[in-house]
Design a protein around this motif. Structure first.
Motif, PDB file in Angstrom:
ATOM      1  N   GLY A 150       3.478  10.274  -6.385  1.00  0.00           N
ATOM      2  CA  GLY A 150       4.700  11.048  -6.888  1.00  0.00           C
ATOM      3  C   GLY A 150       4.616  11.267  -8.215  1.00  0.00           C
ATOM      4  N   VAL A 151       4.434  10.271  -8.949  1.00  0.00           N
ATOM      5  CA  VAL A 151       4.213  10.457 -10.816  1.00  0.00           C
ATOM      6  C   VAL A 151       3.068  11.521 -10.904  1.00  0.00           C
ATOM      7  N   ALA A 152       1.941  11.111 -10.140  1.00  0.00           N
ATOM      8  CA  ALA A 152       0.860  12.013 -10.478  1.00  0.00           C
ATOM      9  C   ALA A 152       0.941  13.425  -9.992  1.00  0.00           C
ATOM     10  N   GLY A 153       2.077  13.824  -9.158  1.00  0.00           N
ATOM     11  CA  GLY A 153       2.562  15.091  -8.933  1.00  0.00           C
ATOM     12  C   GLY A 153       3.239  15.724 -10.018  1.00  0.00           C
ATOM     13  N   ALA A 154       3.831  14.854 -10.699  1.00  0.00           N
ATOM     14  CA  ALA A 154       4.580  15.316 -11.888  1.00  0.00           C
ATOM     15  C   ALA A 154       3.946  15.370 -13.263  1.00  0.00           C
ATOM     16  N   THR A 155       2.987  14.577 -13.557  1.00  0.00           N
ATOM     17  CA  THR A 155       2.178  14.345 -14.734  1.00  0.00           C
ATOM     18  C   THR A 155       0.699  14.034 -14.604  1.00  0.00           C
ATOM     19  N   THR A 156       0.056  14.168 -15.294  1.00  0.00           N
ATOM     20  CA  THR A 156      -1.395  13.870 -15.519  1.00  0.00           C
ATOM     21  C   THR A 156      -1.417  12.666 -16.538  1.00  0.00           C
ATOM     22  N   GLY A 190      -2.154  -5.429  -1.729  1.00  0.00           N
ATOM     23  CA  GLY A 190      -2.029  -3.931  -1.077  1.00  0.00           C
ATOM     24  C   GLY A 190      -1.763  -3.109  -2.013  1.00  0.00           C
ATOM     25  N   ALA A 191      -0.836  -3.413  -3.092  1.00  0.00           N
ATOM     26  CA  ALA A 191      -0.496  -2.503  -4.041  1.00  0.00           C
ATOM     27  C   ALA A 191      -1.588  -2.241  -5.283  1.00  0.00           C
ATOM     28  N   LEU A 192      -2.361  -3.167  -5.498  1.00  0.00           N
ATOM     29  CA  LEU A 192      -3.369  -2.975  -6.337  1.00  0.00           C
ATOM     30  C   LEU A 192      -4.402  -1.927  -6.012  1.00  0.00           C
ATOM     31  N   LEU A 193      -4.541  -1.482  -4.703  1.00  0.00           N
ATOM     32  CA  LEU A 193      -5.701  -0.588  -4.331  1.00  0.00           C
ATOM     33  C   LEU A 193      -5.009   1.041  -4.594  1.00  0.00           C
ATOM     34  N   PRO A 194      -3.983   1.407  -4.202  1.00  0.00           N
ATOM     35  CA  PRO A 194      -3.743   2.536  -4.691  1.00  0.00           C
ATOM     36  C   PRO A 194      -3.386   2.830  -6.360  1.00  0.00           C
ATOM     37  N   LEU A 195      -2.989   1.562  -6.862  1.00  0.00           N
ATOM     38  CA  LEU A 195      -2.748   1.717  -8.382  1.00  0.00           C
ATOM     39  C   LEU A 195      -4.069   1.621  -9.108  1.00  0.00           C
ATOM     40  N   LEU A 196      -4.828   1.027  -8.812  1.00  0.00           N
ATOM     41  CA  LEU A 196      -6.309   1.068  -9.295  1.00  0.00           C
ATOM     42  C   LEU A 196      -7.227   2.386  -9.062  1.00  0.00           C
ATOM     43  N   THR A 197      -6.942   2.875  -7.797  1.00  0.00           N
ATOM     44  CA  THR A 197      -7.726   3.991  -7.427  1.00  0.00           C
ATOM     45  C   THR A 197      -7.305   5.051  -8.345  1.00  0.00           C
ATOM     46  N   TYR A 233       4.745  13.061  -3.252  1.00  0.00           N
ATOM     47  CA  TYR A 233       3.897  14.165  -3.948  1.00  0.00           C
ATOM     48  C   TYR A 233       4.738  15.535  -4.232  1.00  0.00           C
ATOM     49  N   ALA A 234       5.207  15.769  -3.171  1.00  0.00           N
ATOM     50  CA  ALA A 234       5.998  17.116  -3.070  1.00  0.00           C
ATOM     51  C   ALA A 234       7.230  17.072  -4.203  1.00  0.00           C
ATOM     52  N   VAL A 235       7.928  15.818  -4.092  1.00  0.00           N
ATOM     53  CA  VAL A 235       9.079  15.787  -4.725  1.00  0.00           C
ATOM     54  C   VAL A 235       8.541  15.645  -6.323  1.00  0.00           C
ATOM     55  N   GLY A 236       7.411  14.770  -6.631  1.00  0.00           N
ATOM     56  CA  GLY A 236       7.003  14.802  -7.988  1.00  0.00           C
ATOM     57  C   GLY A 236       6.710  16.082  -8.467  1.00  0.00           C
ATOM     58  N   ILE A 270       0.704  -1.285   0.079  1.00  0.00           N
ATOM     59  CA  ILE A 270      -0.120   0.190  -0.052  1.00  0.00           C
ATOM     60  C   ILE A 270       0.966   1.203  -0.119  1.00  0.00           C
ATOM     61  N   VAL A 271       1.740   1.466   0.919  1.00  0.00           N
ATOM     62  CA  VAL A 271       2.488   2.515   1.069  1.00  0.00           C
ATOM     63  C   VAL A 271       3.368   2.762  -0.037  1.00  0.00           C
ATOM     64  N   SER A 272       4.254   1.978  -0.381  1.00  0.00           N
ATOM     65  CA  SER A 272       5.431   2.088  -1.498  1.00  0.00           C
ATOM     66  C   SER A 272       4.565   2.369  -2.787  1.00  0.00           C
ATOM     67  N   THR A 273       3.733   1.474  -3.240  1.00  0.00           N
ATOM     68  CA  THR A 273       2.853   1.967  -4.648  1.00  0.00           C
ATOM     69  C   THR A 273       2.099   3.195  -4.349  1.00  0.00           C
ATOM     70  N   ALA A 274       1.599   3.400  -3.372  1.00  0.00           N
ATOM     71  CA  ALA A 274       0.850   4.749  -3.161  1.00  0.00           C
ATOM     72  C   ALA A 274       1.785   5.949  -3.279  1.00  0.00           C
ATOM     73  N   GLY A 275       3.119   5.659  -2.622  1.00  0.00           N
ATOM     74  CA  GLY A 275       3.939   6.759  -2.941  1.00  0.00           C
ATOM     75  C   GLY A 275       4.463   6.990  -4.205  1.00  0.00           C
ATOM     76  N   ILE A 276       4.701   5.924  -5.061  1.00  0.00           N
ATOM     77  CA  ILE A 276       5.237   5.900  -6.459  1.00  0.00           C
ATOM     78  C   ILE A 276       4.249   6.655  -7.283  1.00  0.00           C
ATOM     79  N   VAL A 277       2.852   5.978  -7.265  1.00  0.00           N
ATOM     80  CA  VAL A 277       1.841   6.693  -8.140  1.00  0.00           C
ATOM     81  C   VAL A 277       1.311   8.026  -7.865  1.00  0.00           C
TER      82      VAL A 277
END
Length: 241
Positions: free
Chosen positions: A47-53, A169-176, A231-234, A38-45
């Motif tokens: 962060g990327v969402a903060g940089a691009t749509t 756990g990773a599928l939750l933030p990714l699909l959301t 998100y701030a870094v992205g 949950i945490v690592s995948t949420a952080g990735i997606v």
């Protein structure tokens, strides 16, 4: 009036079934894997969402993080538990050898351990003798090493539990984040992750007999902090690229 003496046996509210150690280790690996997923995948997606749509960029980053994380969790859990099991098997082998070579000294040693726990020497020797006659290795391994020879942890089970839980756990933030509209995806993902982390925090406390509130707060706070930072870094990188 004298209270009736309860018949010997385990307490109804406490786990005393065989194989408990392996099941608890699989549960620990599963909860840890789900939480990390949950945490690592949420952080990735996030962060990327903060940089691009761009949905495709978020998908690629999220799937890569999911696969890499699941493999890493499974391999790490397998290596860790295998090392633990190797150590336990080496200790049991030494105990078998000592029981075969010098059973009288081993009996005296076992009785001494029970004396240290508060038994009368004669009672301790009687208990040690009966336990040794029934299962010498089991008695010595439990008293001296804290190991149940019939309940060694399985590396494969722990690795599979960790990998599966990480993926779920990773599928939750990714699909959301992929299914929600761009303008709301970050906030909805954070809300979904908060609920999921509260659930894994509750599960870890519930099955580990720990304080629920502390586990939930710790889980949620850590996850939100990780998402906020990524998100701030992205966002910062997105404005520069």
């Amino acid at each position: 009036m004298t209270a009736p003496v309860r018949r010997p046996g385990p307490h109804a509210d406490e786990p005393h079934r065989g194989g408990l150690n392996d099941r608890l280790n699989s549960l620990r690996a599963g909860v840890l894997g789900a939480n990390d997923g949950i945490v690592s995948t949420a952080g990735i997606v996030v962060g990327v969402a903060g940089a691009t749509t761009e949905r495709s960029a978020i998908l690629v980053a999220g799937v890569a993080g999911l696969v890499a994380g699941a493999m890493s969790m499974g391999a790490g859990e397998y290596v860790s538990v295998s090392t633990q099991r190797d150590s336990e098997e080496a200790l049991l082998a030494r105990e078998r050898r000592e029981l075969a070579e010098d059973p009288e000294d081993e009996l005296a040693e076992l009785a001494g351990l029970y004396v240290e726990k508060g038994l009368d020497p004669d009672v301790a020797l009687e208990v040690a003798g009966q336990l040794t006659a029934r299962d010498a290795l089991g008695a010595h391994a439990e008293a001296e090493l804290g190991i149940d020879p019939d309940d060694l942890t399985s590396p494969w089970r722990a690795a599979l539990a960790s990998m599966t839980a990480f993926t779920v756990g990773a599928l939750l933030p990714l699909l959301t984040i992929l299914l929600v509209a761009a303008q709301a995806r970050v906030w909805v993902t954070m809300a979904a992750v908060t609920a999921a982390l509260a659930l894994t925090g509750w599960a870890s406390a519930r099955f580990g007999y720990g304080p629920v509130r502390r586990a939930v707060v710790r889980n949620v706070a850590g996850g939100l902090f990780a998402m906020a930072v990524t998100y701030a870094v992205g966002s910062a990188l997105g404005t520069q690229l």
